[in-house]
Design a protein around this motif. Structure first.
Motif, PDB file in Angstrom:
ATOM      1  N   ASP A  80      25.448  32.102  47.609  1.00 49.87           N
ATOM      2  CA  ASP A  80      25.191  33.274  46.764  1.00 49.87           C
ATOM      3  C   ASP A  80      26.299  33.441  45.727  1.00 49.87           C
ATOM      4  OD1 ASP A  80      22.769  34.110  47.998  1.00 49.87           O
ATOM      5  OD2 ASP A  80      23.922  34.961  49.660  1.00 49.87           O
ATOM      6  N   GLY A  81      26.612  32.347  45.049  1.00 47.83           N
ATOM      7  CA  GLY A  81      27.739  32.336  44.117  1.00 47.83           C
ATOM      8  C   GLY A  81      27.720  33.449  43.093  1.00 47.83           C
ATOM      9  N   PRO A  82      26.637  33.655  42.328  1.00 47.15           N
ATOM     10  CA  PRO A  82      26.635  34.725  41.329  1.00 47.15           C
ATOM     11  C   PRO A  82      26.795  36.122  41.928  1.00 47.15           C
ATOM     12  CG  PRO A  82      24.902  33.123  40.860  1.00 47.15           C
ATOM     13  CD  PRO A  82      25.438  32.792  42.231  1.00 47.15           C
ATOM     14  N   LEU A  83      26.284  36.331  43.139  1.00 42.12           N
ATOM     15  CA  LEU A  83      26.381  37.638  43.782  1.00 42.12           C
ATOM     16  C   LEU A  83      27.834  37.997  44.088  1.00 42.12           C
ATOM     17  CD1 LEU A  83      25.115  40.107  45.213  1.00 42.12           C
ATOM     18  CD2 LEU A  83      24.842  38.661  47.245  1.00 42.12           C
ATOM     19  N   TYR A  84      28.594  37.020  44.577  1.00 41.82           N
ATOM     20  CA  TYR A  84      29.957  37.310  45.026  1.00 41.82           C
ATOM     21  C   TYR A  84      31.047  36.806  44.078  1.00 41.82           C
ATOM     22  CZ  TYR A  84      27.816  38.728  49.408  1.00 41.82           C
ATOM     23  OH  TYR A  84      27.074  39.379  50.350  1.00 41.82           O
ATOM     24  N   ALA A  85      30.681  36.259  42.922  1.00 42.32           N
ATOM     25  CA  ALA A  85      31.684  35.738  41.991  1.00 42.32           C
ATOM     26  C   ALA A  85      32.730  36.782  41.596  1.00 42.32           C
ATOM     27  CB  ALA A  85      31.000  35.161  40.749  1.00 42.32           C
ATOM     28  N   PRO A  86      32.373  38.074  41.384  1.00 37.91           N
ATOM     29  CA  PRO A  86      33.401  39.057  41.035  1.00 37.91           C
ATOM     30  C   PRO A  86      34.387  39.340  42.174  1.00 37.91           C
ATOM     31  CG  PRO A  86      31.210  39.833  40.413  1.00 37.91           C
ATOM     32  CD  PRO A  86      31.012  38.661  41.314  1.00 37.91           C
ATOM     33  N   VAL A  87      34.070  38.901  43.364  1.00 32.29           N
ATOM     34  CA  VAL A  87      34.961  39.058  44.519  1.00 32.29           C
ATOM     35  C   VAL A  87      35.766  37.785  44.749  1.00 32.29           C
ATOM     36  CG1 VAL A  87      35.060  39.457  47.014  1.00 32.29           C
ATOM     37  CG2 VAL A  87      33.408  40.714  45.599  1.00 32.29           C
ATOM     38  N   THR A  88      35.068  36.654  44.851  1.00 32.09           N
ATOM     39  CA  THR A  88      35.740  35.401  45.192  1.00 32.09           C
ATOM     40  C   THR A  88      36.493  34.809  44.013  1.00 32.09           C
ATOM     41  OG1 THR A  88      33.795  34.055  44.615  1.00 32.09           O
ATOM     42  CG2 THR A  88      33.937  34.874  46.870  1.00 32.09           C
ATOM     43  N   GLY A  89      35.949  34.929  42.783  1.00 29.29           N
ATOM     44  CA  GLY A  89      36.459  34.115  41.687  1.00 29.29           C
ATOM     45  C   GLY A  89      36.063  32.669  41.930  1.00 29.29           C
ATOM     46  N   PHE A  90      36.780  31.728  41.325  1.00 30.33           N
ATOM     47  CA  PHE A  90      36.483  30.316  41.553  1.00 30.33           C
ATOM     48  C   PHE A  90      37.738  29.570  41.969  1.00 30.33           C
ATOM     49  CE2 PHE A  90      37.275  30.461  36.875  1.00 30.33           C
ATOM     50  CZ  PHE A  90      38.330  29.572  36.785  1.00 30.33           C
ATOM     51  N   ALA A  91      37.534  28.438  42.658  1.00 32.27           N
ATOM     52  CA  ALA A  91      38.605  27.495  42.989  1.00 32.27           C
ATOM     53  C   ALA A  91      38.171  26.140  42.463  1.00 32.27           C
ATOM     54  CB  ALA A  91      38.841  27.447  44.497  1.00 32.27           C
ATOM     55  N   SER A  92      38.774  25.727  41.363  1.00 33.69           N
ATOM     56  CA  SER A  92      38.366  24.515  40.667  1.00 33.69           C
ATOM     57  C   SER A  92      39.466  23.467  40.715  1.00 33.69           C
ATOM     58  CB  SER A  92      38.040  24.849  39.203  1.00 33.69           C
ATOM     59  OG  SER A  92      37.869  23.686  38.431  1.00 33.69           O
ATOM     60  N   GLN A  93      39.070  22.213  40.940  1.00 37.85           N
ATOM     61  CA  GLN A  93      40.044  21.122  40.907  1.00 37.85           C
ATOM     62  C   GLN A  93      40.579  20.892  39.496  1.00 37.85           C
ATOM     63  OE1 GLN A  93      37.907  17.822  42.588  1.00 37.85           O
ATOM     64  NE2 GLN A  93      38.170  18.529  44.699  1.00 37.85           N
ATOM     65  N   ALA A  94      39.840  21.348  38.495  1.00 41.14           N
ATOM     66  CA  ALA A  94      40.255  21.136  37.111  1.00 41.14           C
ATOM     67  C   ALA A  94      40.842  22.386  36.456  1.00 41.14           C
ATOM     68  CB  ALA A  94      39.063  20.649  36.279  1.00 41.14           C
ATOM     69  N   TYR A  95      40.365  23.580  36.834  1.00 37.11           N
ATOM     70  CA  TYR A  95      40.714  24.788  36.090  1.00 37.11           C
ATOM     71  C   TYR A  95      41.443  25.846  36.916  1.00 37.11           C
ATOM     72  CZ  TYR A  95      37.380  22.460  33.090  1.00 37.11           C
ATOM     73  OH  TYR A  95      36.737  21.516  32.339  1.00 37.11           O
ATOM     74  N   GLY A  96      41.864  25.497  38.123  1.00 36.41           N
ATOM     75  CA  GLY A  96      42.685  26.405  38.915  1.00 36.41           C
ATOM     76  C   GLY A  96      41.869  27.415  39.698  1.00 36.41           C
TER      77      GLY A  96
END
Length: 483
Positions: A80-96
């Motif tokens: 449910d990435g779009p649902l919780y994106a404002p909570v989790t943020g992202f963890a990217s190998q390229a963009y931190g």
């Protein structure tokens, strides 16, 4: 022969000493340079060797890791990435990392001191721990579905504790699109950055808006605390438009009845002239002090990631103060801040510092850190809070917030329609702040703030009561129904 052996041995010792000196030089003198060199992948390889710990909502992981078999072995996944994106943020190998992925990175990567010092409490050394959030999945889903893709944000708080029950920002994005370091992640990054709707912006805590008439809760509190008004049924309206002090600009109301309104009626009808006059009578210093007590002008709030400060300008002339007191001029607020305003009223005049992380654990569930309620502080007198509750309840039962009513519950609210843009040419922002308790409960269990930026209606028909109140109702209903 013996002499030759001695010379050879001495030369070997000299070479060994030179190697040791050079190794020490590389590690002590040039180690930082090599470590910072972009070509050095050892840190990245080590970072992604183990699966990253999980972020949990309602005891269910909303993140995961997949073994790619590459050098950067484990890649982040999201449920449910779009649902919780404002909570989790992202963890990217390229963009931190961003948001919780960034603020709790030491726990999630296993580098937290307690995880590295006591590896036997969890898995092997380097295994990430877990982060349990305060988010209530039912309230989060209700907020997301309520906005329905419109540009805006919702925050729901538990007044008694400060727990953040919902945090939604739309339009959203799927953080999984950015997890890797290949061409698809690069394309997604460029697309998201170029999107004029800024889906990666967390509008709930990183965007400030003019709060419009929802700020009248603060102005009413300031007037009651300063005893400029002593009774909800005291007449405070004056006939005709209000000429802003020292100017030729006139402020008018949509309802002629505002000219003879009591404070209760002016709040229910959202009379601009009444609250502009009240703000001027209270004075800039006391208005700013009350706004500060509610949480405005606080640039140090972290939940645990940073929050944009909401602002009330204390350096204003009387005309500017009049506009500031109805949530215009330089007054700006995040949805989180306006949820805090509603929570103060719901909490009997007290406030708790909002927080998003309930506790952190090892991958086996052993607690290594716990947040819990903190920062209890009195904002207004309990008597003032009771009067504000009465005012906000009247907005739902007799005023502009009728669409927030919930059968079997007591609901208080305040609508707002905030003008913005050059010459107020922008589509008005529709606001609603509220709180609710079940009829059999003694205290409110949830406080909510909703802002909708791009309401799909004619400009003159955009109001907080019609656009934002139904979203708040859905969130409050979900929160009250949750265990």
């Amino acid at each position: 022969m013996t002499r030759t052996v001695r010379h050879a041995g001495a030369f070997c010792l000299l070479l060994l000493a030179a190697l040791l000196v050079n190794a020490a030089r590389v590690q002590l003198v040039e180690g930082g340079t090599y470590e910072r060199n972009p070509a050095n992948r050892r840190a990245d390889i080590d970072r992604y060797h183990h699966p990253r710990g999980d972020i949990l909502v309602g005891d269910r992981p909303v993140t995961g890791s997949v073994d790619t078999g590459g050098r950067l072995r484990h890649e982040r996944t999201y449920a449910d990435g779009p649902l919780y994106a404002p909570v989790t943020g992202f963890a990217s190998q390229a963009y931190g990392t961003t948001l919780l992925e960034h603020a709790e990175d030491d726990v999630l990567t296993g580098r937290h001191p307690l995880l590295s010092a006591l590896p036997l409490l969890g898995g092997p050394a380097g295994t990430g721990g877990d982060v349990l959030t305060t988010v209530q999945p039912q309230a989060q889903r209700a907020a997301f579905d309520g906005l329905g893709g419109r540009k805006g944000a919702v925050v729901a708080l538990e007044p008694a504790t400060g727990r953040i029950l919902a945090m939604v920002s739309t339009p959203s994005y799927d953080p999984a699109d950015l997890s890797g370091n290949g061409p698809s992640s690069a394309r997604a990054w460029r697309r998201l950055l170029a999107d004029p709707d800024q889906p990666m912006l967390n509008r709930a805590v990183r965007q400030t808006y003019p709060p419009g008439s929802t700020f009248k809760v603060v102005t009413a509190a300031a007037a009651l605390e300063a005893r400029v008004v002593r009774d909800l049924d005291q007449r405070v309206g004056e006939p005709g438009p209000y000429r802003l002090p020292g100017t030729d600009t006139e402020l008018a109301d949509e309802r002629a009845e505002c000219g003879g309104a009591t404070l209760r009626q002016a709040f229910e009808w959202s009379c601009n002239t009444v609250f502009a006059r009240l703000g001027v009578r209270v004075g800039a210093e006391r208005m700013a002090r009350t706004a500060r007590a509610f949480g405005f002008n606080d640039d140090g709030l972290r939940i645990p990631f940073g929050v944009a400060p909401s602002t009330f300008d204390p350096h204003v002339d009387p005309a500017q103060l009049a506009l500031s007191s109805i949530g215009q001029y330089n007054t700006r607020a995040t949805p989180l801040q306006m949820a805090r305003v509603a929570a103060v009223v719901a909490g009997g005049g007290m406030t708790r510092t909002p927080y998003l992380v309930e506790r952190t654990t090892t991958d086996r569930g052993t607690t290594i850190g716990r947040a819990g309620p903190r920062g209890l502080r009195q904002v207004v007198r309990p008597a003032t809070a009771r009067l504000l509750r009465e005012l906000m309840t009247g907005v739902v039962t007799d005023g502009t917030g009728g669409q927030a009513a919930i059968p079997g519950a007591v609901v208080g609210g305040k609508t707002g329609t905030a003008q913005h843009g050059v010459g107020n040419a922008g589509t008005p922002y529709a606001w609603f702040v509220s709180w609710a308790r079940a009829e059999r409960e003694l205290e409110p269990r949830v406080a909510v703030a909703v802002v909708v930026e791009d309401a799909a209606a004619d400009r003159g028909d955009i109001t907080g009561g019609d656009v934002a109140a139904p979203v708040a109702r859905a969130v409050m209903r979900a929160a009250l129904a949750a265990p």
